[in-house]
Scaffold this active site. Structure first.
Site, PDB file in Angstrom:
ATOM      1  N   GLY A 258      -2.285   1.713  11.219  1.00 61.87           N
ATOM      2  CA  GLY A 258      -1.885   0.992   9.953  1.00 61.87           C
ATOM      3  C   GLY A 258      -1.516   1.790   8.947  1.00 61.87           C
ATOM      4  O   GLY A 258      -1.472   3.059   9.180  1.00 61.87           O
ATOM      5  N   HIS A 259      -1.150   1.298   7.738  1.00 60.33           N
ATOM      6  CA  HIS A 259      -0.763   1.856   6.622  1.00 60.33           C
ATOM      7  C   HIS A 259      -1.606   3.088   6.169  1.00 60.33           C
ATOM      8  O   HIS A 259      -2.874   3.116   5.978  1.00 60.33           O
ATOM      9  CB  HIS A 259      -0.259   1.074   5.743  1.00 60.33           C
ATOM     10  CG  HIS A 259      -1.657   0.069   4.892  1.00 60.33           C
ATOM     11  ND1 HIS A 259      -1.988  -0.864   5.637  1.00 60.33           N
ATOM     12  CD2 HIS A 259      -2.528   0.588   4.035  1.00 60.33           C
ATOM     13  CE1 HIS A 259      -3.256  -1.168   4.908  1.00 60.33           C
ATOM     14  NE2 HIS A 259      -3.290  -0.512   3.757  1.00 60.33           N
ATOM     15  N   ASN A 260      -0.817   4.250   5.719  1.00 62.08           N
ATOM     16  CA  ASN A 260      -1.595   5.493   5.091  1.00 62.08           C
ATOM     17  C   ASN A 260      -2.482   6.194   6.276  1.00 62.08           C
ATOM     18  O   ASN A 260      -3.158   7.017   5.948  1.00 62.08           O
ATOM     19  CB  ASN A 260      -2.451   4.900   3.896  1.00 62.08           C
ATOM     20  CG  ASN A 260      -1.624   4.453   2.577  1.00 62.08           C
ATOM     21  OD1 ASN A 260      -1.368   3.300   2.738  1.00 62.08           O
ATOM     22  ND2 ASN A 260      -1.250   5.488   2.167  1.00 62.08           N
TER      23      ASN A 260
END
Length: 358
Positions: A258-260
């Protein structure tokens, strides 16, 4: 193409004995190996199977007597899996790609293509992208604008590299992988069900989801050197900061980052792992198949998480975890043993109660 055992030994560092001029065409399982095959029998448990085949040469375990096994020559493997890596790498076929830029490829005039790069049929290279020397781009690959791909990296057919991402040197991006998609980030215009559940453990009447507002993904995906990303894997770009994968990390097929997310160096991430947004994974950590990690969790260096483990809280460095929820391996083994004893304890309890008349 056949290779002599002497050539294989020189390339792999394995010790050879017997007729090292003997040529073999391919590795094979011991029981089905023919006269032109190199049987892979790197443990004594394969001795019987070796006798069932017709191999004249084999990779054997240390101390094995190749003459007694009916062979003409042998290579010796102090570590079986490491030898397997060397031998299979030696016989691995060359990339199925044509040198140069295929006439059906679309390369933007503003892109820079390094020396000896290959670009396959129907590939698209966006404006401002830079491909390093020796990069291999497979058929139907899409490289967005302002992408950086390091030297000698291979992008297999159908992969998608979205705008602005960065991949280091000597990488491998598997077929149909998608790097740099938008993160799964939304917010409700008013206080929603998730916020209500986190604070009160229930969904209040005034906190039902009536719609969602997308949070834009402005960060990049930054992949280090010598990283492999498996087929069908998706790595989302960061919201503001970048999603990062450290040097030497290997990611299996059908993984979701996922993001980050930030993954350290020399990690191993097995198939169907899912890491929610803002997860941090330390260096040299192994995540077994179908491991799931909740958002904002930090996993320390040198951890091993067994397949199917679900992680909802931070894990300290050097931990070996397994189960649902993630539990220290030793503690979980003790719990499992206690559960196995439970039926017997219940029988004993009933007997005691019967004696006591209660």
């Amino acid at each position: 193409m056949p290779h002599t055992l002497a050539d294989i030994a020189a390339a792999t560092g394995l010790d050879a004995e017997g007729d090292t001029a003997l040529a073999v065409a391919r590795p094979a399982e011991p029981a089905v190996a023919g006269p032109d095959d190199l049987a892979l029998a790197m443990s004594p448990k394969y001795a019987k199977a070796l006798g069932e085949g017709r191999a004249r040469a084999a990779v054997l375990w240390p101390g094995a007597d190749w003459r007694a096994l009916g062979l003409e020559a042998a290579l010796y493997a102090p570590r079986a899996r490491l030898a397997l890596a060397h031998v299979t790498g030696f016989f691995a076929p060359a990339l199925d790609m044509e040198p140069g830029v295929h006439p059906t490829a679309l390369v933007h005039p503003g892109a820079a293509v390094g020396e000896d790069a290959w670009i396959g049929p129907y590939a698209v290279i966006g404006a401002g992208s830079v491909l390093g020397a020796g990069v291999r781009i497979g058929a139907h690959v899409t490289v967005g604008s302002d992408v950086r791909v390091g030297p000698e990296t291979v992008i297999q057919p159908g992969a998608r590299l979205a705008r602005g991402i960065q991949i280091g040197a000597r990488g491998l991006i598997g077929a149909n992988a998608c790097l740099g998609g938008d993160g799964f980030s939304y917010v409700t215009p008013e206080r929603g069900a998730v916020e209500s559940a986190k604070t009160s453990g229930r969904v209040a009447e005034d906190a039902r989801n009536t719609g969602f507002r997308r949070i834009a993904s402005l960060g990049r995906v930054v992949i280090g050197d010598d990283v492999e990303v498996g087929a069908g894997t998706c790595i989302d770009r960061g919201t503001v900061a970048d999603t990062t994968v450290g040097d030497g990390t290997k990611i299996d097929n059908q993984v979701m980052l996922g993001h980050n997310v930030r993954i350290g160096r020399t990690c191993l991430v097995c198939g169907q792992v899912g890491l929610a947004g803002s997860v941090t994974v330390g260096d040299r950590t192994v995540l077994g198949g179908q491991v799931g990690v909740a958002d904002h969790v930090a996993i320390g260096h040198d951890c091993v998480l067994a397949g199917g483990t679900l992680v909802g809280q931070d894990i300290r460095a050097g931990s070996v975890m397994m189960g649902v929820p993630a539990t220290d391996r030793q503690s979980l083994v003790e719990q499992m043993m206690a559960l196995k004893r439970l039926p017997r304890l219940l029988v004993q309890m009933r007997e005691v109660r019967a004696k006591l008349g209660i």
